[in-house]
Structure formats: structure tokens, C-alpha cells
Design a protein around this motif. Structure first.
Motif, PDB file in Angstrom:
ATOM      1  N   ALA A 138       0.852  -1.034  -0.135  1.00  0.00           N
ATOM      2  CA  ALA A 138      -0.005   0.050   0.100  1.00  0.00           C
ATOM      3  C   ALA A 138       0.714   1.312  -0.045  1.00  0.00           C
ATOM      4  O   ALA A 138       1.870   1.275   0.794  1.00  0.00           O
ATOM      5  N   PHE A 140       1.067   5.431   0.586  1.00  0.00           N
ATOM      6  CA  PHE A 140       0.074   6.276   1.056  1.00  0.00           C
ATOM      7  C   PHE A 140       0.729   7.828   0.720  1.00  0.00           C
ATOM      8  O   PHE A 140       2.047   7.779   0.554  1.00  0.00           O
ATOM      9  N   TYR A 199       5.151  10.285  -0.672  1.00  0.00           N
ATOM     10  CA  TYR A 199       4.698   8.868  -0.758  1.00  0.00           C
ATOM     11  C   TYR A 199       5.532   7.941  -0.228  1.00  0.00           C
ATOM     12  O   TYR A 199       6.928   7.870  -0.341  1.00  0.00           O
ATOM     13  N   LEU A 212      -8.896   0.016   4.854  1.00  0.00           N
ATOM     14  CA  LEU A 212      -8.212   0.684   3.711  1.00  0.00           C
ATOM     15  C   LEU A 212      -9.018   0.322   2.494  1.00  0.00           C
ATOM     16  O   LEU A 212      -8.677   1.004   1.556  1.00  0.00           O
ATOM     17  N   ILE A 244      -3.165  12.175   5.642  1.00  0.00           N
ATOM     18  CA  ILE A 244      -3.211  11.475   4.317  1.00  0.00           C
ATOM     19  C   ILE A 244      -4.333  11.923   3.341  1.00  0.00           C
ATOM     20  O   ILE A 244      -5.442  12.113   3.736  1.00  0.00           O
ATOM     21  N   TRP A 246      -6.418  10.410   0.966  1.00  0.00           N
ATOM     22  CA  TRP A 246      -7.032   9.108   0.842  1.00  0.00           C
ATOM     23  C   TRP A 246      -7.236   8.546  -0.658  1.00  0.00           C
ATOM     24  O   TRP A 246      -7.441   7.637  -1.245  1.00  0.00           O
ATOM     25  N   ILE A 249      -4.211   7.014  -2.614  1.00  0.00           N
ATOM     26  CA  ILE A 249      -3.692   5.783  -1.978  1.00  0.00           C
ATOM     27  C   ILE A 249      -4.001   4.589  -2.902  1.00  0.00           C
ATOM     28  O   ILE A 249      -4.755   4.624  -3.751  1.00  0.00           O
TER      29      ILE A 249
END
Length: 429
Positions: A138, A140, A199, A212, A244, A246, A249
């Protein structure tokens, strides 16, 4: 000496140069984030002390890093130093193809006060690991961080701890960190303490948590398309320290990714083959004759133009057809001049609109004045009654009684007819 920090089962390799003057060896793992700090305090011992006691920390020192024998670093290794009064940081994520290949990095420190340099070598020995690659990754995007802030071991540890809290994996590693500027981002304005953004990619050994996965819901996808912040239930666990985005992501399951094989040529060593010494041309060059070039570019077109001019002159002046055309053209010009001279001398009959004008209030009849040689018809039809010659008087009927008053007009003739006759005819109408 390499210091490997473990944050709740998280592996991040952090190295700091020690006081020894020999080459330094570090042992990062493939697929795990590697961070190496270049401390200014260590290199200050290589330069003369500052004249004033206690001010040695103010020496501006910058670093240059490159692969030994090459002008730049390996592709996986990055370097950042924000100012000359801050430490430099080498960071990156080596891959499996670099395992077993020692990488020697030359580190050159520049002291901008004394203009002196100091050089040391850093030997990177990349080790393999059974945990690499972790299947679930993942990435972020943290909006309120700069790259050097995120590389600090305590900040990165806090972030990985928050991720582990919402993901609950058995193994969780920081795989890579990239500045938003390296992804095409813009430098933020120097207001409100804006940051460039970072990142951070992490990998785990278990499926993505439901928190998530919330970003993939249709409602959140619609909000992202409308540039609205999605609703994530676990965002409050990051919000205290990390903001963050989102919508940016990225969740990747590498076990389901179809590998793409491309037929790329094998990479070379990057060094040009030795083809011998360079032999420059001789200093004594041969002279070149430009006369032939002159004939081709200037003389030949001039000769062709001269021949064409002679042929045209012969056709116009020496042949019967050309002479006839010249005579015909001359006769047309003479006829035109003759017609123009005749049109100036011809007599023009006066139109009826030039008859004397009868004024309805004063009762006067004013004849127009025409010159003897009337060449054009551009003269006005009505003239003012000034300096009239050959004045005659005519009776004018009044509104009451039989008395008449006399009006004057110029005595003129039109086409041989006295003007008085035309006036009388006009009054009888």
C-alpha cells in the motif's frame, strides 16, 4: 557501523558514519527501505577549526555522492540535503537484482568557508531476505511532511505504527519513500508552512484491512472524482500527526499482477570501448578552388537570362508581328488623346434645371451664372446674386392691389435664346 532499528517488528535500516577513517560498510536488505545519514559533525574534524571558539558548527558543508568511477549514483539510491547547515541523507530501496553486488559510493564533503574537501567511501552490501517481496503493498501520500522529516527514524516509526494498528499484519516493512517533487509535484508556496508531500510505500503479509478498502467504495470514488475528501473510518488514527490524501492511496496485490516480459537488450557496463587515441586533422589544409562554383551559381543563370532577353527583343522589334503590335498600340494612344481634346471643346446644351430660380418670399428671379467656356458639368446649378451685370427689371405681382415691384436678373443667352424670353415663358406657366 549499521544501526538497524526495529519498530514493533518493522525493519528499517539506518546507518551513521562513525569516527574511523576507513571505508564504511553497511548491510541493507533487498526490498527494505535503506537510510544513511551523512553527519556534518563527523566531517568537521577533517577541516581546520573555526577562528572563533564555539562557532565551528556554523561551517557550511555540502556533500556530493556518486558511484565510484561514475558521475552519478545508482538508480535506486537518492540523496537530499536541504541546506548547507543540515545533514545529508542517502535513501532508497535496493531490489533483488542488486543482491551480492557491493556498491561503493564516494562521498565528498565541501567546506564553503575554507574551500577544502574531504572524501570517504561507503560500501553498500545488499543482503537477501526471505520476507521479500511482501505480497500486499500500500502506498500512502502524506501531505504535511517533507522528505527529510519523514526519513527521521522516530517519525517513520510513528507512521508505521499507525499503519500496523489499522492493518494488523504479522510483518510490516517500509519499502520505499519518494518525494512528491520526484512524481511531478510542484514546489509549495512559502506560506502557512506548506509542505511538498511524501509518498510512503509499505508492505505486509496479510490482506488489506476493511478500513483501507473503504476508499474503493462507490461513494468515496464519487467524492474523489468531485475533489471532495472521502469518508474513512480509520483516518482519525493518522490525523493527529499525518494528513493522508486517501484519494491517492494505492493498494496492490502482487500475487495477482500479471508479469510483463519485455525483450530488452542486456545493459552494458556504461563504458565506451577503447578505440585508440584521437587523431585530429592536419593543420595544413588544402586550398579549394571556388571558380567552378561561381560559374554554376552566377554565370550560368546570367547567360540563360541574356539569351531569353535577346529572343524577346528580336520577336518584338525585328519581326512583322511585333512591329504591328507596336504600331497598333501607338495608334490607340493617339486616338485616346484626340478624343479627350475634342470632348473639352464641344458645346454643352444647358439643362432645364438651369432656368432662373423664382424665390417664393422675396419674389425675385435669379438666373444662374455660367462661364463662356463650360468644360465640365461639376458647377453648381444655383449661384448667389452678387455683382450681377447687365441687370434688367421684371414686374412681380404682389398679394394686394395692382402694384408691381421690379426684380433684377442677369441678361444671358442659352443656345441663342435670350434669357428674358425664358423668364417670360416661365412666368406665364
Amino acid at each position: 557501523m549499521a544501526l538497524v532499528g526495529v519498530f514493533a517488528g518493522l525493519i528499517v535500516a539506518v546507518t551513521i558514519l562513525c569516527e574511523s577513517h576507513a571505508d564504511r560498510n553497511v548491510y541493507p536488505s533487498a526490498g527494505v527501505l535503506f537510510v544513511h545519514v551523512l553527519e556534518r559533525e563527523y566531517f568537521k574534524g577533517e577541516f581546520p577549526p573555526y577562528p572563533k571558539a564555539g562557532d565551528s558548527s556554523n561551517d557550511p558543508i555540502t556533500f556530493n555522492t556518486n558511484l565510484k568511477g561514475y558521475p552519478d549514483r545508482p538508480g535506486w539510491l537518492r540523496y537530499i540535503q536541504r541546506t548547507s547547515h543540515s545533514d545529508g541523507v542517502l535513501y532508497g530501496s535496493p531490489t533483488a537484482e542488486h543482491v551480492g553486488k557491493p556498491t561503493i559510493i564516494e562521498i565528498t564533503a565541501y567546506n564553503k568557508r575554507t574551500f577544502e574537501t574531504a572524501r570517504h567511501n561507503l560500501v553498500i552490501n545488499i543482503m537477501s531476505t526471505e520476507e521479500f517481496p511482501l505480497p500486499y503493498q500500500a502506498e500512502f501520500f502524506i501531505k504535511n511532511m517533507n522528505i527529510e522529516e519523514m526519513l527521521a527514524s522516530e517519525v517513520l516509526g510513528d507512521f508505521l505504527g499507525a499503519v500496523k494498528n489499522v492493518w494488523q499484519p504479522e510483518r510490516l516493512n517500509a519499502i520505499n519513500i519518494t518525494s512528491a517533487l520526484d512524481r511531478g509535484g510542484r514546489v509549495p508556496l512559502p506560506i502557512n508552512d506548506l509542505k511538498e508531500g511524501v509518498y510512503v510505500m509499505v508492505g505486509a503479509d496479510v490482506q488489506f484491512s476493511s478500513c483501507l478498502r473503504e476508499v474503493e467504495s462507490p461513494q468515496n470514488q464519487l467524492r474523489c472524482s468531485q475533489e471532495m475528501e472521502p469518508v474513512i473510518s480509520c483516518d482519525k488514527k493518522f490525523r493527529a500527526q499525518f494528513h493522508i490524501d486517501w484519494c491517492k492511496i494505492s493498494l496492490v496485490d502482487i500475487t495477482k499482477v500479471v508479469p510483463v516480459h519485455s525483450n530488452r537488450p542486456d545493459r552494458g557496463t556504461g563504458v565506451l570501448p577503447d578505440i585508440g587515441e584521437y587523431n585530429p586533422p592536419s593543420e595544413s589544409l588544402k586550398s579549394r578552388d571556388y571558380f567552378a562554383d561561381f560559374l554554376i551559381t552566377l554565370a550560368v543563370p546570367s547567360a540563360v537570362a541574356l539569351v531569353l532577353f535577346i529572343i524577346l527583343g528580336y520577336s518584338m522589334c525585328c519581326r512583322r508581328e511585333g512591329v504591328i503590335q507596336l504600331v497598333h498600340h501607338s495608334s490607340i494612344q493617339k486616338s485616346t488623346k484626340e478624343l479627350r481634346s475634342m470632348s473639352k471643346n464641344r458645346e454643352i446644351s444647358w439643362p432645364l434645371s438651369t432656368l432662373p430660380v423664382f424665390h417664393p418670399v422675396s419674389g425675385e428671379v435669379v438666373p444662374p451664372i455660367h462661364p463662356d467656356n463650360y468644360e465640365t458639368t461639376s458647377m453648381p446649378l444655383m449661384q448667389t446674386q452678387t455683382n450681377l451685370q447687365s441687370q434688367i427689371q421684371i414686374p412681380q405681382q404682389q398679394s394686394s392691389g395692382d402694384n408691381y415691384c421690379m426684380s433684377t436678373f442677369r441678361r444671358l443667352e442659352v443656345n441663342g435664346i435670350p434669357e428674358e424670353r425664358k423668364v417670360a415663358e416661365a412666368l406665364n406657366l
